[in-house]
Structures are given as structure tokens and as C-alpha cells.
Scaffold this active site. Structure first.
Site, PDB file in Angstrom:
ATOM      1  N   HIS A   1       1.612  -1.173  -9.800  1.00  0.00           N
ATOM      2  CA  HIS A   1       2.078  -2.547  -9.591  1.00  0.00           C
ATOM      3  C   HIS A   1       2.350  -2.718  -8.104  1.00  0.00           C
ATOM      4  O   HIS A   1       2.398  -1.741  -7.360  1.00  0.00           O
ATOM      5  CB  HIS A   1       3.310  -2.879 -10.439  1.00  0.00           C
ATOM      6  CG  HIS A   1       4.544  -2.065 -10.139  1.00  0.00           C
ATOM      7  ND1 HIS A   1       4.592  -0.706 -10.285  1.00  0.00           N
ATOM      8  CD2 HIS A   1       5.773  -2.418  -9.714  1.00  0.00           C
ATOM      9  CE1 HIS A   1       5.802  -0.260  -9.962  1.00  0.00           C
ATOM     10  NE2 HIS A   1       6.539  -1.292  -9.600  1.00  0.00           N
TER      11      HIS A   1
ATOM     12  N   HIS B   1       4.804  -3.533  -6.123  1.00  0.00           N
ATOM     13  CA  HIS B   1       6.064  -3.335  -5.386  1.00  0.00           C
ATOM     14  C   HIS B   1       5.853  -2.320  -4.261  1.00  0.00           C
ATOM     15  O   HIS B   1       5.070  -1.389  -4.385  1.00  0.00           O
ATOM     16  CB  HIS B   1       7.178  -2.864  -6.333  1.00  0.00           C
ATOM     17  CG  HIS B   1       7.640  -3.943  -7.276  1.00  0.00           C
ATOM     18  ND1 HIS B   1       8.507  -3.713  -8.318  1.00  0.00           N
ATOM     19  CD2 HIS B   1       7.344  -5.268  -7.324  1.00  0.00           C
ATOM     20  CE1 HIS B   1       8.726  -4.844  -8.970  1.00  0.00           C
ATOM     21  NE2 HIS B   1       8.035  -5.798  -8.390  1.00  0.00           N
TER      22      HIS B   1
ATOM     23  N   ASP C   1       7.260   0.182  -2.927  1.00  0.00           N
ATOM     24  CA  ASP C   1       7.437   1.639  -2.945  1.00  0.00           C
ATOM     25  C   ASP C   1       6.231   2.345  -3.579  1.00  0.00           C
ATOM     26  O   ASP C   1       6.213   3.572  -3.654  1.00  0.00           O
ATOM     27  CB  ASP C   1       8.739   2.031  -3.679  1.00  0.00           C
ATOM     28  CG  ASP C   1       8.880   1.393  -5.047  1.00  0.00           C
ATOM     29  OD1 ASP C   1       8.385   0.271  -5.221  1.00  0.00           O
ATOM     30  OD2 ASP C   1       9.481   2.026  -5.932  1.00  0.00           O
ATOM     31  N   HIS C   2       5.213   1.586  -4.013  1.00  0.00           N
ATOM     32  CA  HIS C   2       4.088   2.207  -4.728  1.00  0.00           C
ATOM     33  C   HIS C   2       2.746   2.181  -4.004  1.00  0.00           C
ATOM     34  O   HIS C   2       1.927   3.055  -4.229  1.00  0.00           O
ATOM     35  CB  HIS C   2       3.935   1.574  -6.116  1.00  0.00           C
ATOM     36  CG  HIS C   2       5.094   1.882  -7.015  1.00  0.00           C
ATOM     37  ND1 HIS C   2       5.104   2.915  -7.904  1.00  0.00           N
ATOM     38  CD2 HIS C   2       6.329   1.322  -7.083  1.00  0.00           C
ATOM     39  CE1 HIS C   2       6.281   2.978  -8.509  1.00  0.00           C
ATOM     40  NE2 HIS C   2       7.051   2.020  -8.025  1.00  0.00           N
TER      41      HIS C   2
ATOM     42  N   HIS D   1       9.284   7.307 -11.055  1.00  0.00           N
ATOM     43  CA  HIS D   1      10.452   7.856 -10.362  1.00  0.00           C
ATOM     44  C   HIS D   1      11.162   8.790 -11.328  1.00  0.00           C
ATOM     45  O   HIS D   1      11.448   8.403 -12.463  1.00  0.00           O
ATOM     46  CB  HIS D   1      11.413   6.744  -9.939  1.00  0.00           C
ATOM     47  CG  HIS D   1      10.746   5.668  -9.123  1.00  0.00           C
ATOM     48  ND1 HIS D   1      10.540   5.779  -7.773  1.00  0.00           N
ATOM     49  CD2 HIS D   1      10.213   4.477  -9.489  1.00  0.00           C
ATOM     50  CE1 HIS D   1       9.925   4.701  -7.334  1.00  0.00           C
ATOM     51  NE2 HIS D   1       9.708   3.890  -8.360  1.00  0.00           N
TER      52      HIS D   1
HETATM   53 ZN   LIG Z   1       9.088   1.732  -8.128  1.00  0.00          ZN
END
Ligand SMILES: [Zn+2]
Length: 278
Positions: A76, A78, A80-81, A194
Site C-alpha cells: 500500500h 503509505h 513507510d513501505h 511490522h
Molecule cells: Zn506500515
């Protein structure tokens, strides 16, 4: 204590290597998990390369080794990915696959729900599982009955659902989809975006589902008792948690109220004031 080794590839199975990025935080827990998926002879997939960072880039390349990269997959959009994806795809000479694009993220190819992807000894099925994000995908690795759950089911915490892109009713439906897939031994293990991998998988999914249902029930009870606004509901429902966490709690409660409004159980009669639908 965090047992995830940062920046070093960890082998979890014949086809799965995990590299945890050193980006711990409120939304990432111990850090973002990057996955290298495929047999020894390659090509392999890289799922969620994480944030732009030289050390993590090198660690992911070390996990790939001599293999070709079939594609870089994004669960997705976001931040952090995916930000390391363009550099990795360029280096590897492959495309980026994702369900959608959100500026500044651009995908080379858009994945469909249930689309099957093949690499060396690894068949991945993309599962559109919105809720945490509208474009969220999980991936089923058929040969190992393993699901890469990204931020739908995490190892360290419950997921954040931030309206309007996040949607609790969709999130619950996505959990149900995993539970159905997991019936009769259909899923052996969950590899989250995570935190540590989860086995057995279904208990954790049910636990998250009942936690959410409990919060929804508490919101309905508060409204029935005449508590009309989110700050007042936070005071009531989260009375026993650190007031510093009341901000995120209000955010989460908003997702529950949106879900109840969507279902027609609650109405927002004036902006920010909720009451039961009659
Ligand atoms: Zn994440």
C-alpha cells in the site's frame, strides 16, 4: 525486547527472507519488514522495500543475492513501505507492481484483486484488503500457505485506521476474508509488515476482530448514555490510558463512528455530535 534483527536478512523458510528496516516509530513499531520471496535460483519478488535509506538498500540487495528481481511489490502507498522502490526497481531492471498510485508514488503496473504472480518456486496471489488503506494488498504465497499481511494484521499492535482513506467496515471485511481463506488449514502463518511473524494465524485475526467489536460496542453504549462528542467519548472509553494517547484514540474512535454512521446505526446530527439513529 525486540527480537527482530535490523538490517540483516533473516531466513524464515525456503522461499522467504525478511529484512527489517531500522525505522522504528509510533506507526512502524520495530520497523518496516521488507520481504524477499522466491527460490534459490531466482527470480525473486521484493515486497515493500521500505523507506529510502542506503543501509537498507544494501541489506535488501544482499538478501536478493545473485537472483534477478521479478518485480518490486508494494502492499500500500503509505510512506513507510514504498519510497525505496524506484531505486531498487531501477537497479534491478524490473517494474513496480501495486494496486494503485498516490502521488508521488507511481507503479509500473497495477495489480488486480486475485491476480497471480510467478517467480522461482513461488506463486503469489494479490488480495485486495482495504481498510487500513483503500489500496491495501495482502499476498498469499500458495506453496507455503503464508500470507504477507502488511498493515492489515501486524505483529506488534492493532492497525491504525485513519478516515477517510482508512475505513473500519472495509477493514473488518478484509479480516473476514483472511479468516475464510484460513478455514480448513488454508493459512499456516502470517508475515506482517511490522513485527514478528504470527503462527497460528487465526487466533490473532479473531483477537483483532473482537478488540474492534468491543470498541464499537463501547462507542454505542456511550452514545446511548448521552455522550455525544468524540472528546467526551475518549474520556469515558479510554479513562484508564495515558492522556498522551488520547489524540490517537480520538482518531481511532472517529473510524468507529464513521463505520456506525455508514451502517445507519448512528447519525451525526450536528458536526461532531452523534446520536443513535431511530
Ligand atoms: Zn506500515
Amino acid at each position: 525486547m525486540d527480537t527482530l534483527l535490523k538490517g540483516t536478512p533473516v531466513r524464515l523458510s525456503d522461499r522467504v527472507l525478511r529484512v527489517t528496516q531500522d525505522n522504528p516509530g509510533m506507526f512502524t513499531g520495530p520497523g518496516t519488514n521488507t520481504w524477499v520471496i522466491g527460490g534459490d535460483d531466482g527470480p525473486a519478488f521484493v515486497l515493500d522495500p521500505g523507506e529510502e535509506d542506503d543501509a537498507h538498500f544494501e541489506a535488501v540487495l544482499a538478501a536478493v543475492g545473485d537472483r534477478e528481481v521479478a518485480a518490486v511489490l508494494i502492499s500500500h502507498t503509505h510512506r513507510d513501505h514504498w519510497p525505496l522502490a524506484p531505486r531498487l526497481a531501477e537497479h534491478a531492471g524490473c517494474q513496480i507492481f501495486a494496486f494503485s498510485e498516490q502521488p508521488p508514488f507511481t507503479a509500473g503496473r497495477r495489480l488486480e484483486d486475485n491476480e497471480r504472480l510467478f517467480a522461482d518456486g513461488a506463486t503469489l496471489v494479490a488480495l485486495h484488503t482495504p481498510g487500513h488503506a483503500s489500496d491495501h494488498l495482502c499476498f498469499l504465497l500458495e506453496e507455503e500457505r503464508a500470507v504477507f499481511t502488511a498493515d492489515l494484521v501486524m505483529g506488534w499492535s492493532t492497525s491504525i485506521i485513519a478516515p477517510p482513506d482508512g475505513n473500519l467496515n472495509q477493514y473488518m471485511a478484509s479480516l473476514e476474508r483472511l479468516l475464510e481463506l484460513g478455514q480448513d488449514g488454508g493459512i499456516d502463518i502470517l508475515h506482517p509488515g511490522h513485527g514478528e511473524s504470527i503462527k497460528p494465524p487465526l487466533d490473532r485475526i479473531r483477537e483483532i476482530r473482537s478488540h474492534r467489536q468491543q470498541r464499537t460496542d463501547q462507542a454505542l453504549e456511550a452514545i446511548a448514555a448521552g455522550v455525544a462528542t468524540i472528546p467526551e467519548m475518549v474520556e469515558r472509553i479510554y479513562a484508564d490510558i495515558d492522556p498522551k494517547l488520547h489524540g490517537p484514540a480520538a482518531f481511532s474512535l472517529r473510524a468507529h463512528l464513521d463505520a456506525l454512521v455508514e451502517e445507519g446505526k448512528v447519525v451525526e446530527d450536528q458536526p461532531g455530535r452523534y446520536e443513535r439513529a431511530v
